[in-house]
Design an enzyme around this catalytic site. Structure first.
Site, PDB file in Angstrom:
ATOM      1  N   ASN A   1     -48.772  56.360   6.988  1.00 21.35           N
ATOM      2  CA  ASN A   1     -48.654  55.053   5.654  1.00 21.35           C
ATOM      3  C   ASN A   1     -49.412  54.089   6.717  1.00 21.35           C
ATOM      4  O   ASN A   1     -50.184  53.160   5.295  1.00 21.35           O
ATOM      5  CB  ASN A   1     -46.871  55.078   5.286  1.00 21.35           C
TER       6      ASN A   1
ATOM      7  N   LYS B   1     -31.388  48.819  12.856  1.00 20.06           N
ATOM      8  CA  LYS B   1     -32.343  49.628  12.658  1.00 20.06           C
ATOM      9  C   LYS B   1     -31.086  51.281  12.559  1.00 20.06           C
ATOM     10  O   LYS B   1     -29.780  51.376  13.946  1.00 20.06           O
ATOM     11  CB  LYS B   1     -32.789  49.891  13.851  1.00 20.06           C
TER      12      LYS B   1
ATOM     13  N   THR C   1     -47.249  48.014   4.543  1.00 19.76           N
ATOM     14  CA  THR C   1     -47.313  47.492   6.041  1.00 19.76           C
ATOM     15  C   THR C   1     -48.676  47.389   6.654  1.00 19.76           C
ATOM     16  O   THR C   1     -48.689  46.850   7.127  1.00 19.76           O
ATOM     17  CB  THR C   1     -45.964  48.628   7.070  1.00 19.76           C
TER      18      THR C   1
ATOM     19  N   SER D   1     -39.850  44.653   1.313  1.00 26.22           N
ATOM     20  CA  SER D   1     -38.141  45.058   1.224  1.00 26.22           C
ATOM     21  C   SER D   1     -37.388  43.613   1.126  1.00 26.22           C
ATOM     22  O   SER D   1     -36.912  44.164   0.490  1.00 26.22           O
ATOM     23  CB  SER D   1     -38.133  46.023   2.959  1.00 26.22           C
TER      24      SER D   1
END
Ligand code: GLU
Length: 440
Positions: free
Chosen positions: A238, A123, A207, A369
């Protein structure tokens, strides 16, 4: 630039017992400890996963539009690469700290393992309020990030992506900057890029869609009937928006949504497309049209509203010890990373409220991803239908396996997801062979 490998225990051979404290990372680690109790995890795997592998911190120098120079604190953590290159987003937020980045990288490690991706967890973060920057300042900051971490990231090493307050435009700038530095087009170094720069179709709503697939797949087991089920969403970014619109299209009643400025609630429901239209023009969900009598309420009140499902999106720690007892939903569906504290988990478990954990519920983003990375490496691009059907092929088995562990081991879904991830990481660690542990 300094390399700040986080030292969390003076003697790494003897990790201190983990108690609930103020530290987000300590709280995150408590999940590991809990899962390890259910699985006879060998000491090596437990030890390896108790600490971040490496964390790099940097100060990004940015020339502002008014000619002044500003420095922004930035980090990237590669938490664990046992299962593959580390993977995870970059967050821009004024309250980001290194410790939060490490906790988020920890969650990514387990998330990637739950959905069986060939990735470890990482991250990044920048302590910045991106809304206070001009377009050109934002671009300079993002390019400075790519330069500062160019030796830390890489398509076989660590692959960033969007997270809170970052988007495809920012990923495009970073991918371009990285390509300039290494002297090659390297789209696989970063995911969530614009389609015209090698992004994947279907990454934008992945997501929310992944969450939708999981909820619909577990529907019968959770006793949900779309036409009779309501859902309130904490946040309307989102992930929350796309999940809400897909559920709404299937008959779920969206009874509440919120943003940083407030919340709206209507037991008769609302059309998320119209709420989004309103938010796009006014900048807030307050005042958006709903089906019946709209109530403007606070975010805290939304946590405690009447609904079947409560879906916290956005940031961490939204459901905590102080408000967990007042939750009326039967199911908590974690679209954000770490929205429920361990203290709240205990209360929710006691009340019989099921939590579908973040590392399963919001994994759709990183799954697509992975598809983007695979397409970049192959140089061959898939159709949107391919992306959607492959997303389903990954999310459903992950949900099934988590459910089975939850039933077999008579434990909550969060612990079950951690057990599944831990089993997989442990296997990979052992497959490497013991000599790997001592390689420096
Ligand atoms: N930021 C997202 C997450 O927390 C996506 C990460 C990625 O795509 O690598 O899962």
């Amino acid at each position: 630039m300094e390399n700040t490998e986080q030292q969390l225990s003076p003697n790494p051979k003897a990790p201190a017992p983990i108690v609930e404290g103020p530290s987000l990372f300590e709280r995150a680690r408590r999940r590991l400890q809990h899962a390890a109790e259910y699985l006879h995890v060998d000491a090596d795997a437990y030890e390896k996963l108790s600490y971040p592998q490496e964390t790099l911190s940097a100060r990004l120098m940015v020339r502002m539009d008014d000619g002044s120079l500003r420095l922004f604190a930035a980090w990237r953590c590669r938490y664990d690469d046992t299962r593959g290159p580390t993977k995870g987003g970059i967050r821009y937020h004024p309250s980001v700290t290194m410790e939060e980045v490490i906790a988020l990288a920890f969650w990514m490690t387990f998330k990637c393992a739950v959905v069986d991706l060939p990735f470890g967890g990482g991250k990044g973060g920048v302590s910045v309020d991106p809304t206070a920057l001009s377009h050109t300042e934002l671009e300079r900051l993002s390019r400075a990030y790519a330069r500062a971490f160019s030796r830390f990231i890489g398509p076989d090493r660590d692959i960033p992506a969007p997270d809170v307050y970052t988007n495809s435009m920012i990923m495009g700038w970073m991918a371009h900057e990285y390509g300039v530095i290494v002297g090659e087009q390297t789209p696989a170094v970063i995911t969530g890029k614009p389609i015209v720069l090698g992004g994947s179709l279907g990454r934008d709503d992945a997501t929310g869609r992944g969450g939708y697939v999981v909820l619909r797949h577990l529907e019968k087991r959770l006793g949900l009937v779309p036409e009779k089920s309501s859902i309130a969403l904490l946040g309307f970014g989102n992930a929350s928006y796309h999940c809400a619109r897909l559920l709404h299209d299937d008959g779920y009643r969206i009874v509440g949504v919120s943003d940083s400025q407030g919340a709206i609630y209507d037991p008769d429901g609302m059309d998320p497309y119209r709420v989004m239209e309103h938010k796009s023009t006014t900048g807030q969900v307050a005042g958006a049209p709903t089906n019946g009598n709209r109530k403007e309420i606070t975010n805290d009140e939304l946590v405690e509203c009447e609904c079947d499902n409560l879906a916290p999106g956005a940031l961490e720690n939204q459901i905590h010890r102080e408000n967990a007892a007042n939750v009326k939903a039967r199911i908590i569906f974690e679209l954000a990373n770490g929205p429920t504290t361990p203290g709240a988990d205990d209360i929710l478990n006691e009340k019989g409220i099921m939590v579908i954990p973040d590392i399963l519920a919001n994994a759709g983003g990183v799954v697509v991803s992975y598809f983007e990375w695979a397409q970049n490496r192959a140089g061959y691009y898939w159709t949107l239908d391919d992306v959607h059907s492959r997303l389903i092929q990954i999310m459903r088995p992950a949900a099934d396996l988590t459910w089975e562990i939850h039933q077999d081991k008579k434990t909550d879904m969060r612990t079950a997801a951690y057990v599944l991830a831990l089993q997989r990481i442990s296997e990979s660690l052992h497959a490497r062979g013991t000599r790997a542990y001592f390689r420096t």
